[in-house]
Motif scaffolding. Structure first.
Motif, PDB file in Angstrom:
ATOM      1  N   LYS A 165       0.872  -1.175   0.000  1.00  0.00           N
ATOM      2  CA  LYS A 165       0.000   0.000   0.000  1.00  0.00           C
ATOM      3  C   LYS A 165       0.905   1.220   0.000  1.00  0.00           C
ATOM      4  CE  LYS A 165      -3.941  -2.080   2.432  1.00  0.00           C
ATOM      5  NZ  LYS A 165      -4.782  -2.116   1.227  1.00  0.00           N
ATOM      6  N   LEU A 166       0.748   2.091  -0.987  1.00  0.00           N
ATOM      7  CA  LEU A 166       1.599   3.269  -1.093  1.00  0.00           C
ATOM      8  C   LEU A 166       0.878   4.356  -1.872  1.00  0.00           C
ATOM      9  CD1 LEU A 166       3.548   2.849  -4.165  1.00  0.00           C
ATOM     10  CD2 LEU A 166       3.578   0.761  -2.836  1.00  0.00           C
ATOM     11  N   ASP A 167       1.540   5.480  -2.002  1.00  0.00           N
ATOM     12  CA  ASP A 167       1.003   6.593  -2.785  1.00  0.00           C
ATOM     13  C   ASP A 167       1.220   6.249  -4.261  1.00  0.00           C
ATOM     14  OD1 ASP A 167       0.587   8.973  -4.205  1.00  0.00           O
ATOM     15  OD2 ASP A 167       1.349  10.228  -2.577  1.00  0.00           O
ATOM     16  N   TRP A 168       0.158   5.785  -4.895  1.00  0.00           N
ATOM     17  CA  TRP A 168       0.291   5.255  -6.256  1.00  0.00           C
ATOM     18  C   TRP A 168       0.650   6.333  -7.265  1.00  0.00           C
ATOM     19  CZ3 TRP A 168       0.969   0.428  -5.562  1.00  0.00           C
ATOM     20  CH2 TRP A 168       0.294  -0.250  -4.536  1.00  0.00           C
ATOM     21  N   LEU A 169       0.128   7.541  -7.093  1.00  0.00           N
ATOM     22  CA  LEU A 169       0.504   8.634  -7.998  1.00  0.00           C
ATOM     23  C   LEU A 169       1.966   9.014  -7.814  1.00  0.00           C
ATOM     24  CD1 LEU A 169      -2.701  10.854  -7.778  1.00  0.00           C
ATOM     25  CD2 LEU A 169      -1.911   9.588  -9.790  1.00  0.00           C
ATOM     26  N   ALA A 170       2.446   9.010  -6.582  1.00  0.00           N
ATOM     27  CA  ALA A 170       3.870   9.283  -6.338  1.00  0.00           C
ATOM     28  C   ALA A 170       4.732   8.206  -6.988  1.00  0.00           C
ATOM     29  CB  ALA A 170       4.149   9.356  -4.843  1.00  0.00           C
ATOM     30  N   PHE A 171       4.256   6.966  -6.977  1.00  0.00           N
ATOM     31  CA  PHE A 171       4.982   5.877  -7.640  1.00  0.00           C
ATOM     32  C   PHE A 171       5.064   6.135  -9.136  1.00  0.00           C
ATOM     33  CE2 PHE A 171       5.198   1.738  -9.712  1.00  0.00           C
ATOM     34  CZ  PHE A 171       6.205   1.093  -9.002  1.00  0.00           C
ATOM     35  N   ALA A 172       3.940   6.521  -9.740  1.00  0.00           N
ATOM     36  CA  ALA A 172       3.935   6.830 -11.178  1.00  0.00           C
ATOM     37  C   ALA A 172       4.890   7.972 -11.487  1.00  0.00           C
ATOM     38  CB  ALA A 172       2.513   7.180 -11.625  1.00  0.00           C
ATOM     39  N   ASP A 173       4.877   9.002 -10.658  1.00  0.00           N
ATOM     40  CA  ASP A 173       5.762  10.149 -10.878  1.00  0.00           C
ATOM     41  C   ASP A 173       7.232   9.749 -10.765  1.00  0.00           C
ATOM     42  OD1 ASP A 173       3.610  11.861 -11.250  1.00  0.00           O
ATOM     43  OD2 ASP A 173       3.600  12.568  -9.171  1.00  0.00           O
ATOM     44  N   ALA A 174       7.542   8.942  -9.776  1.00  0.00           N
ATOM     45  CA  ALA A 174       8.934   8.519  -9.583  1.00  0.00           C
ATOM     46  C   ALA A 174       9.428   7.698 -10.767  1.00  0.00           C
ATOM     47  CB  ALA A 174       9.052   7.706  -8.291  1.00  0.00           C
ATOM     48  N   TRP A 175       8.561   6.833 -11.284  1.00  0.00           N
ATOM     49  CA  TRP A 175       8.939   6.019 -12.448  1.00  0.00           C
ATOM     50  C   TRP A 175       9.156   6.925 -13.659  1.00  0.00           C
ATOM     51  CZ3 TRP A 175       5.593   1.098 -13.849  1.00  0.00           C
ATOM     52  CH2 TRP A 175       6.348   0.247 -14.681  1.00  0.00           C
ATOM     53  N   ARG A 176       8.260   7.856 -13.850  1.00  0.00           N
ATOM     54  CA  ARG A 176       8.390   8.776 -14.983  1.00  0.00           C
ATOM     55  C   ARG A 176       9.624   9.662 -14.847  1.00  0.00           C
ATOM     56  NH1 ARG A 176       6.713   9.645 -20.333  1.00  0.00           N
ATOM     57  NH2 ARG A 176       6.518  11.869 -20.719  1.00  0.00           N
ATOM     58  N   ASP A 177      10.010  10.002 -13.630  1.00  0.00           N
ATOM     59  CA  ASP A 177      11.178  10.861 -13.426  1.00  0.00           C
ATOM     60  C   ASP A 177      12.467  10.223 -13.936  1.00  0.00           C
ATOM     61  OD1 ASP A 177       9.742  12.937 -12.300  1.00  0.00           O
ATOM     62  OD2 ASP A 177      10.171  12.359 -10.224  1.00  0.00           O
ATOM     63  N   GLN A 178      12.477   8.905 -14.069  1.00  0.00           N
ATOM     64  CA  GLN A 178      13.657   8.198 -14.580  1.00  0.00           C
ATOM     65  C   GLN A 178      13.711   8.162 -16.112  1.00  0.00           C
ATOM     66  OE1 GLN A 178      16.098   6.926 -12.529  1.00  0.00           O
ATOM     67  NE2 GLN A 178      14.924   7.900 -10.887  1.00  0.00           N
ATOM     68  N   TYR A 179      12.647   8.641 -16.747  1.00  0.00           N
ATOM     69  CA  TYR A 179      12.453   8.509 -18.197  1.00  0.00           C
ATOM     70  C   TYR A 179      13.533   9.248 -18.986  1.00  0.00           C
ATOM     71  CZ  TYR A 179       9.531   9.155 -22.509  1.00  0.00           C
ATOM     72  OH  TYR A 179       9.021   9.212 -23.776  1.00  0.00           O
ATOM     73  N   GLN A 180      13.656  10.553 -18.769  1.00  0.00           N
ATOM     74  CA  GLN A 180      14.641  11.323 -19.535  1.00  0.00           C
ATOM     75  C   GLN A 180      16.079  10.923 -19.217  1.00  0.00           C
ATOM     76  OE1 GLN A 180      14.252  13.180 -22.121  1.00  0.00           O
ATOM     77  NE2 GLN A 180      12.025  13.381 -22.114  1.00  0.00           N
ATOM     78  N   PRO A 181      16.452  10.751 -17.949  1.00  0.00           N
ATOM     79  CA  PRO A 181      17.830  10.309 -17.693  1.00  0.00           C
ATOM     80  C   PRO A 181      18.188   8.988 -18.370  1.00  0.00           C
ATOM     81  CG  PRO A 181      16.833  11.135 -15.676  1.00  0.00           C
ATOM     82  CD  PRO A 181      15.732  11.080 -16.699  1.00  0.00           C
ATOM     83  N   ALA A 182      17.249   8.058 -18.418  1.00  0.00           N
ATOM     84  CA  ALA A 182      17.531   6.769 -19.065  1.00  0.00           C
ATOM     85  C   ALA A 182      17.741   6.952 -20.562  1.00  0.00           C
ATOM     86  CB  ALA A 182      16.390   5.791 -18.799  1.00  0.00           C
ATOM     87  N   MET A 183      16.887   7.743 -21.197  1.00  0.00           N
ATOM     88  CA  MET A 183      17.046   7.967 -22.642  1.00  0.00           C
ATOM     89  C   MET A 183      18.305   8.758 -22.944  1.00  0.00           C
ATOM     90  SD  MET A 183      13.185   8.572 -24.063  1.00  0.00           S
ATOM     91  CE  MET A 183      12.905   9.993 -23.006  1.00  0.00           C
ATOM     92  N   GLU A 184      18.729   9.613 -22.028  1.00  0.00           N
ATOM     93  CA  GLU A 184      19.947  10.392 -22.258  1.00  0.00           C
ATOM     94  C   GLU A 184      21.171   9.489 -22.330  1.00  0.00           C
ATOM     95  OE1 GLU A 184      22.057  13.484 -23.420  1.00  0.00           O
ATOM     96  OE2 GLU A 184      19.870  13.476 -23.177  1.00  0.00           O
ATOM     97  N   GLU A 185      21.118   8.355 -21.640  1.00  0.00           N
ATOM     98  CA  GLU A 185      22.207   7.385 -21.754  1.00  0.00           C
ATOM     99  C   GLU A 185      22.331   6.886 -23.191  1.00  0.00           C
ATOM    100  OE1 GLU A 185      24.359   6.071 -19.040  1.00  0.00           O
ATOM    101  OE2 GLU A 185      23.681   8.101 -18.531  1.00  0.00           O
ATOM    102  N   VAL A 186      21.198   6.697 -23.865  1.00  0.00           N
ATOM    103  CA  VAL A 186      21.194   6.274 -25.272  1.00  0.00           C
ATOM    104  C   VAL A 186      21.582   7.445 -26.173  1.00  0.00           C
ATOM    105  CG1 VAL A 186      19.781   5.376 -27.155  1.00  0.00           C
ATOM    106  CG2 VAL A 186      19.455   4.494 -24.829  1.00  0.00           C
ATOM    107  N   ARG A 187      20.927   8.585 -25.973  1.00  0.00           N
ATOM    108  CA  ARG A 187      21.213   9.753 -26.822  1.00  0.00           C
ATOM    109  C   ARG A 187      22.678  10.159 -26.768  1.00  0.00           C
ATOM    110  NH1 ARG A 187      15.637  11.960 -25.004  1.00  0.00           N
ATOM    111  NH2 ARG A 187      16.751  12.685 -23.158  1.00  0.00           N
ATOM    112  N   GLY A 188      23.276  10.002 -25.572  1.00  0.00           N
ATOM    113  CA  GLY A 188      24.680  10.386 -25.407  1.00  0.00           C
ATOM    114  C   GLY A 188      25.664   9.321 -25.849  1.00  0.00           C
ATOM    115  N   GLY A 189      25.159   8.179 -26.325  1.00  0.00           N
ATOM    116  CA  GLY A 189      26.030   7.124 -26.821  1.00  0.00           C
ATOM    117  C   GLY A 189      26.684   6.288 -25.736  1.00  0.00           C
TER     118      GLY A 189
END
Length: 235
Positions: A37-61
């Motif tokens: 049992k947790l703050d489900w919206l906070a969970f969604a936000d935390a997962w989404r917060d990792q989105y750009q940093p993860a793609m930057e690993e690809v974009r940056g080679g």
């Protein structure tokens, strides 16, 4: 606008679908039955917060291109401990990771796209992989003519090749294509490639007042919804 675009390309997460509510709903439906049992919206936000940093690993080679589903799984593993979640069975973790395949469109999305299809070719130009985009489209009756974006280009927005590969796929010049997004940075990157741009207001993307109610820079069109965009394009 001198003439209507021949093709419309769509950002999907936040522009066409409500990712936050959908991920929160799916996380609750999967994790609550196994005792969390947790703050489900906070969970969604935390997962989404990792989105750009993860793609930057690809974009940056720094890592090779891989599908967004793969990045989402890495991101999920990063945030689970933060919420006190450990030892998930593999089938549960896999099902949770595919929450992004089960998102619902904004209320105006399906009807707006149906109207726009009467006038233009339509395709997502999303960082989401093809199977993800197909699942979301089938769930919501999105009438795409093709699935374009990161997987077909082998890179992630806002790299120019993602926008230009979409134009090439339809044998169109960039000036005959329009990028549609709720995020000004996506539109500015497309405009640098010669595409026209349309901003869709999604003021509550990450909760009340957290999204862009208006573009942060000049765009070709600004609309309050996809149905409003259809009206402005004469569809």
């Amino acid at each position: 606008m001198s003439s209507s675009p021949k093709a419309l390309f769509f950002d999907v997460f936040g522009t066409v679908v409500d990712w936050r509510s959908g991920v929160a709903r799916e996380a609750k439906s999967i994790l609550e039955p196994v005792g969390y049992k947790l703050d489900w919206l906070a969970f969604a936000d935390a997962w989404r917060d990792q989105y750009q940093p993860a793609m930057e690993e690809v974009r940056g080679g720094r890592i090779p291109f891989c599908k967004l589903d793969v990045l989402h799984r890495h991101n999920l593993e990063r945030i689970l401990p933060r919420f006190g979640i450990s030892g998930l069975a593999e089938d549960v973790a896999r099902h949770l990771n595919l929450a992004w395949h089960r998102l619902d469109g904004w209320p105006d999305a399906a009807a707006g796209l149906a109207r726009l299809k009467q006038r233009c070719l339509l395709a997502p130009v999303s960082n989401g992989n093809i199977s993800l985009m197909v699942d979301v489209a089938r769930r919501n009756n999105f009438p795409w003519d093709a699935i374009l974006g990161a997987e077909t280009a082998g890179d992630y927005k806002p790299k120019p090749r993602v926008y230009l590969a979409a134009c090439d796929a339809f044998d169109l010049l960039p000036g005959d294509c329009m990028m549609v997004a709720a995020h000004t940075n996506d539109l500015l990157a497309a405009a640098k490639c010669g595409l026209r741009t349309a901003h869709i207001a999604r003021p509550n993307e990450r909760g009340p007042g957290t999204g862009e109610a208006a573009p942060k820079a000049a765009v070709d069109l600004a609309a309050s919804s996809l149905e409003d965009l259809a009206a402005k394009l004469g569809a």
